[in-house]
Design an enzyme around this catalytic site. Structure first.
Site, PDB file in Angstrom:
ATOM      1  N   GLU A   1     -17.204 -17.409  56.071  1.00  0.00           N
ATOM      2  CA  GLU A   1     -17.188 -18.754  56.826  1.00  0.00           C
ATOM      3  C   GLU A   1     -15.026 -19.670  56.901  1.00  0.00           C
ATOM      4  OE1 GLU A   1     -21.197 -19.891  56.222  1.00  0.00           O
ATOM      5  OE2 GLU A   1     -21.668 -19.523  58.491  1.00  0.00           O
TER       6      GLU A   1
ATOM      7  N   GLY B   1     -20.720 -19.200  53.490  1.00  0.00           N
ATOM      8  CA  GLY B   1     -20.336 -20.064  53.642  1.00  0.00           C
ATOM      9  C   GLY B   1     -19.036 -20.393  53.511  1.00  0.00           C
TER      10      GLY B   1
ATOM     11  N   ALA C   1     -22.047 -21.530  50.795  1.00  0.00           N
ATOM     12  CA  ALA C   1     -22.660 -23.514  50.208  1.00  0.00           C
ATOM     13  C   ALA C   1     -23.420 -23.407  48.824  1.00  0.00           C
ATOM     14  CB  ALA C   1     -23.689 -23.691  51.476  1.00  0.00           C
TER      15      ALA C   1
ATOM     16  N   GLU D   1     -26.615 -14.917  54.002  1.00  0.00           N
ATOM     17  CA  GLU D   1     -27.496 -15.379  53.988  1.00  0.00           C
ATOM     18  C   GLU D   1     -29.071 -14.579  54.246  1.00  0.00           C
ATOM     19  OE1 GLU D   1     -24.758 -15.831  54.843  1.00  0.00           O
ATOM     20  OE2 GLU D   1     -24.047 -17.649  55.174  1.00  0.00           O
TER      21      GLU D   1
HETATM   22  C1  3H9 Z   1     -24.269 -20.405  52.741  1.00  0.00           C
HETATM   23  O1  3H9 Z   1     -23.150 -19.990  52.612  1.00  0.00           O
HETATM   24  C2  3H9 Z   1     -24.716 -20.907  54.170  1.00  0.00           C
HETATM   25  C3  3H9 Z   1     -23.689 -21.354  55.189  1.00  0.00           C
HETATM   26  O2  3H9 Z   1     -23.289 -20.387  56.223  1.00  0.00           O
HETATM   27  C4  3H9 Z   1     -23.301 -22.561  54.707  1.00  0.00           C
HETATM   28  C5  3H9 Z   1     -24.698 -23.435  55.822  1.00  0.00           C
HETATM   29  C6  3H9 Z   1     -24.117 -24.760  56.496  1.00  0.00           C
HETATM   30  N1  3H9 Z   1     -25.191 -21.969  45.129  1.00  0.00           N
HETATM   31  O3  3H9 Z   1     -25.594 -15.467  39.691  1.00  0.00           O
HETATM   32  P1  3H9 Z   1     -24.688 -16.049  39.152  1.00  0.00           P
HETATM   33  C7  3H9 Z   1     -24.920 -20.441  40.484  1.00  0.00           C
HETATM   34  S1  3H9 Z   1     -26.229 -19.181  51.907  1.00  0.00           S
HETATM   35  C8  3H9 Z   1     -24.947 -22.570  44.003  1.00  0.00           C
HETATM   36  O4  3H9 Z   1     -24.800 -15.785  37.862  1.00  0.00           O
HETATM   37  P2  3H9 Z   1     -22.623 -13.720  38.587  1.00  0.00           P
HETATM   38  C9  3H9 Z   1     -26.256 -19.877  39.889  1.00  0.00           C
HETATM   39  O5  3H9 Z   1     -27.315 -20.356  40.062  1.00  0.00           O
HETATM   40  C10 3H9 Z   1     -24.757 -19.392  50.518  1.00  0.00           C
HETATM   41  N2  3H9 Z   1     -25.174 -21.906  42.853  1.00  0.00           N
HETATM   42  O6  3H9 Z   1     -23.364 -15.012  38.603  1.00  0.00           O
HETATM   43  C11 3H9 Z   1     -25.689 -19.599  38.019  1.00  0.00           C
HETATM   44  O7  3H9 Z   1     -25.804 -20.952  37.726  1.00  0.00           O
HETATM   45  P3  3H9 Z   1     -26.128 -20.799  36.707  1.00  0.00           P
HETATM   46  C12 3H9 Z   1     -25.011 -17.952  50.709  1.00  0.00           C
HETATM   47  C13 3H9 Z   1     -24.218 -21.140  43.351  1.00  0.00           C
HETATM   48  O8  3H9 Z   1     -21.511 -13.762  38.629  1.00  0.00           O
HETATM   49  C14 3H9 Z   1     -24.235 -19.563  38.754  1.00  0.00           C
HETATM   50  O9  3H9 Z   1     -23.733 -20.001  39.878  1.00  0.00           O
HETATM   51  N3  3H9 Z   1     -24.038 -17.258  48.772  1.00  0.00           N
HETATM   52  C15 3H9 Z   1     -24.662 -20.146  44.139  1.00  0.00           C
HETATM   53  O10 3H9 Z   1     -23.248 -12.222  38.423  1.00  0.00           O
HETATM   54  C16 3H9 Z   1     -23.461 -18.194  37.842  1.00  0.00           C
HETATM   55  O11 3H9 Z   1     -24.093 -17.306  39.355  1.00  0.00           O
HETATM   56  C17 3H9 Z   1     -24.672 -16.797  48.764  1.00  0.00           C
HETATM   57  O12 3H9 Z   1     -26.078 -15.624  48.219  1.00  0.00           O
HETATM   58  C18 3H9 Z   1     -24.460 -21.158  45.077  1.00  0.00           C
HETATM   59  N4  3H9 Z   1     -24.059 -20.550  46.231  1.00  0.00           N
HETATM   60  O13 3H9 Z   1     -22.927 -13.414  40.649  1.00  0.00           O
HETATM   61  C19 3H9 Z   1     -24.102 -15.875  47.299  1.00  0.00           C
HETATM   62  N5  3H9 Z   1     -23.832 -19.312  43.643  1.00  0.00           N
HETATM   63  O14 3H9 Z   1     -25.152 -20.020  35.795  1.00  0.00           O
HETATM   64  C20 3H9 Z   1     -24.654 -16.177  46.475  1.00  0.00           C
HETATM   65  C21 3H9 Z   1     -23.972 -18.984  42.857  1.00  0.00           C
HETATM   66  O15 3H9 Z   1     -26.793 -22.142  36.234  1.00  0.00           O
HETATM   67  N6  3H9 Z   1     -24.168 -16.036  44.852  1.00  0.00           N
HETATM   68  N7  3H9 Z   1     -24.427 -19.763  41.728  1.00  0.00           N
HETATM   69  O16 3H9 Z   1     -27.499 -20.409  36.004  1.00  0.00           O
HETATM   70  C22 3H9 Z   1     -24.174 -15.101  44.018  1.00  0.00           C
HETATM   71  O17 3H9 Z   1     -24.375 -13.649  45.093  1.00  0.00           O
HETATM   72  C23 3H9 Z   1     -23.562 -14.722  42.832  1.00  0.00           C
HETATM   73  O18 3H9 Z   1     -23.511 -15.573  42.130  1.00  0.00           O
HETATM   74  C24 3H9 Z   1     -22.336 -14.202  42.863  1.00  0.00           C
HETATM   75  C25 3H9 Z   1     -21.695 -13.791  41.070  1.00  0.00           C
HETATM   76  C26 3H9 Z   1     -21.777 -13.259  43.601  1.00  0.00           C
HETATM   77  C27 3H9 Z   1     -21.505 -15.236  43.655  1.00  0.00           C
END
Ligand code: 3H9
Length: 704
Positions: A106, A103, A63, A126
């Protein structure tokens, strides 16, 4: 069709493509787009199968975390569209590359089949945000992978490889072909087979597959190791519901518990941490497309514990390292220690013996500075003394090739002075690693007055590549972290002189969630090390004219109580267990009498917390005011990753907002009245006073 979700026909298969850079987060526009695409499929009887995939570097990574800040955020919109996908009467295949997280997984689990390229990873992280999966993930994952595996994945937040996901029953097939052609071929096959659609929600978890006491044991673990994170206990509840209740009831419970988590202060703090760490990589004023200097070979001067640890970061990332020492014996010892550390990792199963050999093969030890001539980056990690470091920097200025970056690992010294010593200050900055340098994630990157922009940008990027969390600091005594630590330790010692005991101070601080109070922390780091920093600081005129200032640590050092390593420091140790020591209390009493400090009968935990942490916040505000840190989140990132500040409190500046900046400011004024303020210890920073007057919070930064 929407901008972010498109539907395209390939023969009898519909290809639904999500294109929402950077990580295809499942924000509202994506959910709306999916809803439209599903309706289109429903209305088109010629479509026999559907493939859902994502453009760019990854499948849906979850999400949109920023959306959780919306006060009326609801999970219904997510679940509705996923249920519609699952309810389709033609096979829907999720085609996964990159990471399917939160998400994203999911969404994939709501599809009837999942295929993935071998490099893909899937997970429900999460919990790292103080949440639980809120789009039926807690209910679908146990039905696919079993309760034990699901619980483990959700409690750790760990992403697993596509191969492991196949073994766990989460992914149906690994694609040998490329993503879209492979998924299309798979779709054609299942469409032809015409099997009943394998929907996840109607399945039941076979109770026979659930290990005895699984949930009870998980709860006991939480009691044993409380985390302050609201997610884990609720995750256990949801997975238990997945075993015991019909899908719909489990989902209702999940929705309620998700909202409880989302609205909690702890989850807000963990979400703040997520964005703060990413924001910290951005340097105001630097163009994003700056040409970076290539770094292919690294030099380290000094093969002590620090130098060896620093070298390991680069070796583990596959970069060759040249390490220089003054004497052969010290060099051998240093290299031996690096090998020992790697072998310890191998013994724990974290790397293989051949990986150890590969890392060691990249390490070249030498006594000759000339061997650094090929290095693109050289980091000095010699003894923390200005004269010694200046001499080393001068040599580096001579031997390093033009364009090479020269870095100092100093924790307190003036980086600008060291930069001048090299004769090429544009190439110089500070890289302050934290001990143990191969383990601790924080890297303070100290920007000197003359550091070239591309030098700073290169090191920030490199830091990410070696798995560090970098934060830029300007030049000042102690940079961001140690400068703030100083006021924390100052008050710790005054509290001891006024009659608090080390264990009382530590207990009060630990009650907030810090893993270790200040006295135990110094005992572990070395009383001698801490005392020498104070002595050196005084010698350079950096301390107030107050003989009582951090007198305890210096007296302990004089008595040979150097901390845990000598069996005694602020505590005495039996089998590494800290015990209150009457001698230390007596020593504090003597020092208090000498400095005319009144002994008080009782000091409350509340006072200990306020006196140790409010001056630290005040110093953080000064650091912002002086432009040493770019943003409050940078300070929080330093304290969470370098000093063990609990992530679920969000770091000291986030926590200050929780307490209230006005309250912090007022209490600082109260302590100035109560304790006296001859040395300016309780002077409030202009920024904090302005914030209190205008009702501002650190989260409002930058202020206009
Ligand atoms: C969820 O899913 C809840 C559900 O159960 C549904 C509920 C109803 N959202 O980390 P990076 C941005 S909770 C918004 O540097 P990488 C990040 O801020 C979510 N923004 O890249 C950055 O922005 P900027 C569960 C996000 O290649 C840019 O993307 N999911 C999100 O080193 C690049 O990110 C997670 O917790 C997001 N979800 O790593 C996964 N994700 O360039 C969270 C990233 O402006 N994400 N951004 O600074 C990660 O773990 C890593 O970003 C990922 C890529 C491994 C995907």
């Amino acid at each position: 069709m929407s901008d972010v979700v498109t539907l395209e026909r390939r023969g009898e298969t519909a290809l639904i493509r999500i294109d929402n850079p950077p990580v295809n987060a499942l924000e509202r526009a994506v959910r709306d787009g999916l809803r439209v695409a599903v309706a289109q499929v429903r209305d088109d009887p010629d479509i026999r199968a559907v493939v859902v995939y994502a453009a760019g570097r990854t499948f849906v990574a979850g999400a949109d975390i920023a959306e959780f800040e919306t006060p009326d955020f609801e999970t219904d919109g997510f679940r509705e569209v996923l249920d519609q996908i699952e309810a389709l009467d033609r096979p829907v295949i999720a085609a996964i590359h990159g990471t399917a997280l939160g998400g994203g997984l999911e969404l994939a689990m709501a599809c009837h089949y999942r295929v993935a390229v071998p490099t893909a990873r899937v997970g429900l992280p999460e919990v790292t945000l103080g949440l639980l999966p809120g789009a039926a993930g807690t209910q679908r994952l146990p039905r696919l992978a079993g309760a034990e595996k699901a619980l483990d994945m959700m409690l750790t937040g760990r992403a697993i490889s596509a191969r492991e996901a196949v073994q766990a029953g989460i992914v149906d097939e690994l694609l040998e072909d490329e993503l879209v052609p492979g998924a299309l071929a798979f779709a054609e096959q299942v469409a032809q087979r015409n099997d009943p659609l394998p929907r996840t929600s109607p399945r039941a978890v076979d109770p026979a597959t659930v290990p005895d006491q699984l949930f009870q044991r998980a709860r006991e673990q939480l009691v044993k190791r409380p985390t302050g994170n609201p997610g884990p206990s609720r995750i256990i509840q949801c997975v238990e519901a997945a075993v015991q209740l019909p899908f719909e009831q489990g989902v209702e419970l999940e929705a309620r518990l998700f909202q409880e988590c989302r609205e909690s202060r702890e989850s807000a703090a963990l979400r703040h941490r997520f964005f703060a760490e990413r924001e910290a990589r951005k340097i105001p004023g630097l163009p994003r497309d700056l040409e970076l200097r290539p770094v292919k070979r690294v030099g380290v001067v000094g093969a002590g514990t620090m130098g060896g640890g620093i070298a390991m970061n680069f070796l583990s990332a596959g970069l060759p390292v040249v390490i220089v020492e003054a004497e052969q014996a010290a060099l051998d010892r240093g290299i031996g220690l690096v090998r020992k550390n790697y072998e310890a990792s191998a013994a724990k199963g974290r790397m293989s013996a051949s990986q150890v050999d590969a890392c060691m093969a990249l390490l070249h030890g030498t006594l000759d500075y000339a061997d650094l001539a090929d290095c693109d980056l050289v980091i000095e990690a010699v003894f923390e003394n200005m004269q010694i470091k200046e001499t080393v920097c001068q040599r580096l200025g001579e031997v390093c090739k033009p364009g090479a970056i020269i870095a100092s690992n100093t924790s307190t010294l003036d980086v600008n002075r060291l930069a001048r010593a090299t004769g090429r200050p544009n190439d110089v900055l500070g890289m302050h690693f934290f001990s143990p340098a191969n383990v601790m994630r924080l890297l303070e990157v100290v920007r000197g007055g003359d550091t070239a922009p591309e030098v700073l940008a290169t090191v920030m990027q490199l830091a990410g590549a070696i798995g560090k969390v970098p934060v830029v600091s300007g030049v000042c005594y102690g940079f961001i972290g140690n400068r703030m630590l100083e006021s924390y330790l100052r008050e710790t010692e005054f509290l001891l002189l006024e009659g608090a005991t080390p264990s009382q101070v530590d207990r009060a601080i630990q009650s907030l969630g810090l893993p270790m109070g200040p006295c135990r922390m110094i005992d572990l780091a070395g009383v001698d090390v801490a005392a020498k920093v104070v002595i050196e600081h005084r010698a350079t005129g950096g301390l107030p004219d107050d003989p009582a200032y951090r007198a305890v640590v210096q007296a302990l050092m004089e008595q040979g109580r150097h901390g845990q390593k000598t069996g005694a420091g602020y505590y005495r140790y039996e089998d590494r267990k800290p015990l209150e020591d009457a001698e230390v209390l007596e020593l504090c009493g003597q020092l208090a009498r000498r400095f005319g400090i009144e002994h008080r009968r009782s000091i409350s935990d509340e006072e200990i917390i306020e006196r140790c942490l409010y001056p630290l916040i005040n110093e953080g505000a000064r650091i912002l005011e002086e432009g040493i840190a770019y943003r409050p989140g940078d300070i929080d990132t330093v304290w969470i990753n370098g000093y063990g500040f609990p992530d679920y409190l969000g770091g000291p500046m986030f926590w200050a907002d929780t307490v209230g900046v006005q309250e912090v400011c007022q209490r600082l004024a109260d302590y100035a009245d109560l304790r006296g303020n001859d040395h300016g210890y309780w002077d409030r920073s202009a920024l904090l006073e302005r914030m209190a007057a205008q009702g501002l919070a650190f989260s409002d930064w930058p202020f206009s």
